[in-house]
Design an enzyme around this catalytic site. Sequence first.
Site, short mmCIF file in Angstrom:
data_model
loop_
_atom_site.label_atom_id
_atom_site.label_comp_id
_atom_site.label_asym_id
_atom_site.label_seq_id
_atom_site.Cartn_x
_atom_site.Cartn_y
_atom_site.Cartn_z
N CYS A 113 102.80 1.31 -31.07
CA CYS A 113 101.56 2.00 -31.20
C CYS A 113 100.66 1.59 -32.52
O CYS A 113 99.48 1.78 -32.58
CB CYS A 113 101.72 3.41 -31.42
SG CYS A 113 102.86 4.07 -30.12
N HIS A 252 95.95 7.04 -34.46
CA HIS A 252 96.73 6.81 -33.22
C HIS A 252 96.62 8.16 -32.59
O HIS A 252 96.82 9.03 -33.51
CB HIS A 252 98.01 6.23 -33.44
CG HIS A 252 98.84 6.00 -32.28
ND1 HIS A 252 98.36 5.68 -31.09
CD2 HIS A 252 100.16 6.40 -32.04
CE1 HIS A 252 99.25 5.62 -30.28
NE2 HIS A 252 100.16 6.03 -30.98
N ASN A 282 98.80 9.29 -25.12
CA ASN A 282 99.01 8.30 -25.93
C ASN A 282 99.18 7.09 -25.03
O ASN A 282 100.25 6.88 -24.19
CB ASN A 282 100.37 8.60 -26.62
CG ASN A 282 100.93 7.58 -27.55
OD1 ASN A 282 100.16 6.37 -27.84
ND2 ASN A 282 102.09 7.88 -28.26
O1 UT7 Z 1 103.30 7.03 -30.46
C1 UT7 Z 1 103.93 7.14 -31.99
C2 UT7 Z 1 105.20 7.74 -31.81
N1 UT7 Z 1 105.23 8.90 -31.34
C3 UT7 Z 1 105.08 10.24 -31.79
O2 UT7 Z 1 104.74 10.12 -32.95
C4 UT7 Z 1 105.35 11.42 -31.00
C5 UT7 Z 1 105.90 12.49 -31.98
N2 UT7 Z 1 106.60 13.48 -31.43
C6 UT7 Z 1 105.71 14.52 -30.94
O3 UT7 Z 1 104.49 14.27 -30.63
C7 UT7 Z 1 106.28 15.81 -30.62
O4 UT7 Z 1 107.72 15.86 -31.26
C8 UT7 Z 1 106.53 16.20 -29.03
C9 UT7 Z 1 105.46 16.36 -28.43
C10 UT7 Z 1 107.33 14.83 -28.32
C11 UT7 Z 1 107.60 17.42 -28.64
O5 UT7 Z 1 107.04 18.44 -29.32
P1 UT7 Z 1 107.79 19.42 -30.41
O6 UT7 Z 1 106.98 20.60 -30.49
O7 UT7 Z 1 108.27 18.56 -31.57
O8 UT7 Z 1 108.84 19.94 -29.33
P2 UT7 Z 1 110.52 19.73 -29.22
O9 UT7 Z 1 110.86 18.17 -29.11
O10 UT7 Z 1 110.81 20.43 -30.71
O11 UT7 Z 1 110.95 20.59 -28.04
C12 UT7 Z 1 110.62 21.93 -28.20
C13 UT7 Z 1 111.17 22.56 -26.84
C14 UT7 Z 1 112.65 21.93 -26.61
O12 UT7 Z 1 113.49 23.22 -25.90
P3 UT7 Z 1 114.27 23.89 -26.40
O13 UT7 Z 1 115.15 22.73 -26.84
O14 UT7 Z 1 113.62 24.49 -27.74
O15 UT7 Z 1 114.72 24.97 -25.56
C15 UT7 Z 1 112.25 21.03 -25.24
O16 UT7 Z 1 113.13 21.00 -24.53
O17 UT7 Z 1 110.23 22.10 -25.77
C16 UT7 Z 1 110.97 21.52 -24.97
N3 UT7 Z 1 110.19 20.45 -24.20
C17 UT7 Z 1 109.41 21.06 -22.98
N4 UT7 Z 1 109.06 22.11 -22.52
C18 UT7 Z 1 108.02 22.07 -21.57
C19 UT7 Z 1 109.92 19.33 -24.43
N5 UT7 Z 1 109.05 18.91 -23.35
C20 UT7 Z 1 108.80 19.55 -22.77
C21 UT7 Z 1 107.76 19.77 -21.71
N6 UT7 Z 1 107.44 20.75 -21.23
N7 UT7 Z 1 107.17 18.51 -21.40
#
Ligand code: UT7
Length: 325
Positions: A113, A252, A282
């Site tokens: 990225c 980004h 993204n």
């Molecule tokens: O491009 C450069 C590098 N990339 C990044 O910098 C991306 C950085 N990370 C992020 O943008 C975020 O961490 C995400 C958008 C990927 C995830 O958001 P989050 O607030 O960090 O969520 P999480 O990974 O902590 O997940 C929270 C919950 C989980 O469920 P449990 O374990 O709490 O029951 C996930 O399974 O959300 C769940 N979850 C979803 N639920 C509905 C993960 N993806 C989804 C989804 N829909 N698409």
Amino acid sequence: MKAVGIIGLGKYLPKRILTNQDLEKTVDTSDEWIVTRTGIRQRRLAATKEATSDMAIRAAIGALKDAKIKTEAVELIITATTTPDMQFPSTACIIQSALGARRAACFDVSAACAGFVYALVIAQQFVSRGVYRNALVIGAEKLSSIVDWQDRNTCVLFGDGAGAALVAPVKRGGIISTYLGSDGSGGDLLLLPGGGSRHPATHQTIDKRLHYVKMQGNELFKLAVKIMADAAHKALKQAGLSCKDVDCFIPHQANLRIILAAAKRLGLDTKKIYMNIEKYGNMSSASTIIALCEAVKCGRIKKGDIVVLDVFGAGLVWGACVIKW
Ligand code: UT7
């Protein structure tokens, strides 16, 4: 050393739109979750037969037209991509052939990225020293080809597209400062393990879905906020500027919450941020260059403005660049 700037911009976005509502039908997710956690509402998807170079060529033609430079005059083509058409030849060479830019030296840059800023800094080095009179710098991705459409953690985040910039000496303004950084120890947080020399393609690698993006989003999130704020701060300091001097901040576009948290950490007025994550998701190396192209075309960036590009991605790699427009 010559002052170097961007004298032409182009972009290409594939026609097909995939909305959050479309994704609700294929994985266990919701529009509400995606919008509140990421800021993304829809993304573009390339056609099955459309490769990264096909999108890049369209963006490159736009940038050359904008710069009023003939393809035969292009001396260097650098393509930043994590989704090259194939392992080799480089996507830059494929683009060169399609454009008929026979004089150009060509290579790809792998910096995920952060790729566009890495490629821009490389181009600046060549052009400022007079090694080449100009450089076509491209960020292009077909991330839909490496996304696991069964994995809700990643498939909602990414989109396809391409942007291009023509870099050349400028009389006024141009790139004022640049800063690049890396930390390979964070490589496990975001990777595509299959298909390289470590895990060449076999039936097992396919069964284990190793040819798709694997990401530990939460860990990356925290690092991205801290590192992006720090990178922009370093580049601005090197330019002898502060956040108050910034007219347009182009980060980004991985996550709206990352962008806002990094801006808060920097002390940057959020009105100065240009974002398109809502429309495109993204697009890795294509994100910042498409955003820059849009911000210039819609008049958000005017002559004399101070523009900051600020990027972070898999590697880990990051960078920032201050440009006087
Ligand atoms: O491009 C450069 C590098 N990339 C990044 O910098 C991306 C950085 N990370 C992020 O943008 C975020 O961490 C995400 C958008 C990927 C995830 O958001 P989050 O607030 O960090 O969520 P999480 O990974 O902590 O997940 C929270 C919950 C989980 O469920 P449990 O374990 O709490 O029951 C996930 O399974 O959300 C769940 N979850 C979803 N639920 C509905 C993960 N993806 C989804 C989804 N829909 N698409």
